[in-house]
Design a protein around this motif. Structure first.
Motif, PDB file in Angstrom:
ATOM      1  N   ASN A 286       0.822  -1.216   0.000  1.00  0.00           N
ATOM      2  CA  ASN A 286       0.000   0.000   0.000  1.00  0.00           C
ATOM      3  C   ASN A 286       0.854   1.264   0.000  1.00  0.00           C
ATOM      4  O   ASN A 286       0.545   2.236   0.678  1.00  0.00           O
ATOM      5  CB  ASN A 286      -0.973   0.013   1.181  1.00  0.00           C
ATOM      6  N   GLY A 287       1.949   1.247  -0.730  1.00  0.00           N
ATOM      7  CA  GLY A 287       2.800   2.415  -0.847  1.00  0.00           C
ATOM      8  C   GLY A 287       3.723   2.662   0.332  1.00  0.00           C
ATOM      9  O   GLY A 287       4.391   3.683   0.392  1.00  0.00           O
ATOM     10  N   ILE A 288       3.786   1.751   1.288  1.00  0.00           N
ATOM     11  CA  ILE A 288       4.623   1.911   2.468  1.00  0.00           C
ATOM     12  C   ILE A 288       5.721   0.859   2.447  1.00  0.00           C
ATOM     13  O   ILE A 288       5.444  -0.331   2.276  1.00  0.00           O
ATOM     14  CB  ILE A 288       3.800   1.800   3.765  1.00  0.00           C
ATOM     15  N   VAL A 289       6.962   1.298   2.619  1.00  0.00           N
ATOM     16  CA  VAL A 289       8.105   0.379   2.644  1.00  0.00           C
ATOM     17  C   VAL A 289       8.289  -0.133   4.064  1.00  0.00           C
ATOM     18  O   VAL A 289       8.373   0.640   5.015  1.00  0.00           O
ATOM     19  CB  VAL A 289       9.385   1.077   2.161  1.00  0.00           C
ATOM     20  N   THR A 290       8.333  -1.454   4.203  1.00  0.00           N
ATOM     21  CA  THR A 290       8.615  -2.085   5.489  1.00  0.00           C
ATOM     22  C   THR A 290       9.949  -2.800   5.351  1.00  0.00           C
ATOM     23  O   THR A 290      10.110  -3.652   4.472  1.00  0.00           O
ATOM     24  CB  THR A 290       7.506  -3.096   5.855  1.00  0.00           C
ATOM     25  N   TRP A 291      10.894  -2.443   6.194  1.00  0.00           N
ATOM     26  CA  TRP A 291      12.215  -3.038   6.115  1.00  0.00           C
ATOM     27  C   TRP A 291      12.193  -4.448   6.667  1.00  0.00           C
ATOM     28  O   TRP A 291      11.346  -4.790   7.463  1.00  0.00           O
ATOM     29  CB  TRP A 291      13.234  -2.178   6.856  1.00  0.00           C
ATOM     30  N   GLY A 292      13.129  -5.259   6.248  1.00  0.00           N
ATOM     31  CA  GLY A 292      13.206  -6.655   6.666  1.00  0.00           C
ATOM     32  C   GLY A 292      13.547  -6.799   8.139  1.00  0.00           C
ATOM     33  O   GLY A 292      13.512  -5.844   8.917  1.00  0.00           O
TER      34      GLY A 292
END
Length: 85
Positions: free
Chosen positions: A11-17
Motif C-alpha cells: 500500500n505504498g509503504i516500505v517495510t524493512w526486513g
C-alpha cells in the motif's frame, strides 16, 4: 551506497526486513531506487501438449453444430448507425 536492503512494499509503504532500516544519514537528501523482482516461476510444469490434450478432452466447442456458420456469424460486421443494409 551500493548496498541492497530487503524490504516489502505494501500500500505504498516500505517495510524493512528483519534487520530493520539501513544505516542512513540523519539529514540530507538520499536517492532511493526501487527494483521489483520478477514473479516466481509457476509451479504448474505441464507442457503445452498436456494442456492442449486436456482442452481437447473438455471439448469446448461441442455445442457448435455448424462451424462454418459459426465463424461467419463471428465475422459479420455489426450494423452501422444511419446506414441501411
Amino acid at each position: 551506497m551500493d548496498n541492497v536492503f530487503p524490504a516489502t512494499l505494501q500500500n505504498g509503504i516500505v517495510t524493512w526486513g528483519a534487520k530493520g532500516a539501513p544505516p542512513l544519514p540523519a539529514d540530507g537528501p538520499v536517492a532511493v531506487e526501487v527494483v521489483v523482482p520478477p514473479p516466481p516461476a509457476s509451479k504448474d510444469k505441464r507442457t503445452l501438449r498436456e494442456l492442449l490434450e486436456e482442452m481437447a478432452r473438455m471439448n469446448p466447442f461441442r455445442d457448435i453444430e455448424d462451424p462454418v456458420e459459426y465463424i461467419r456469424e463471428l465475422r459479420r460486421d455489426p450494423p452501422q448507425p444511419g446506414r441501411e443494409e
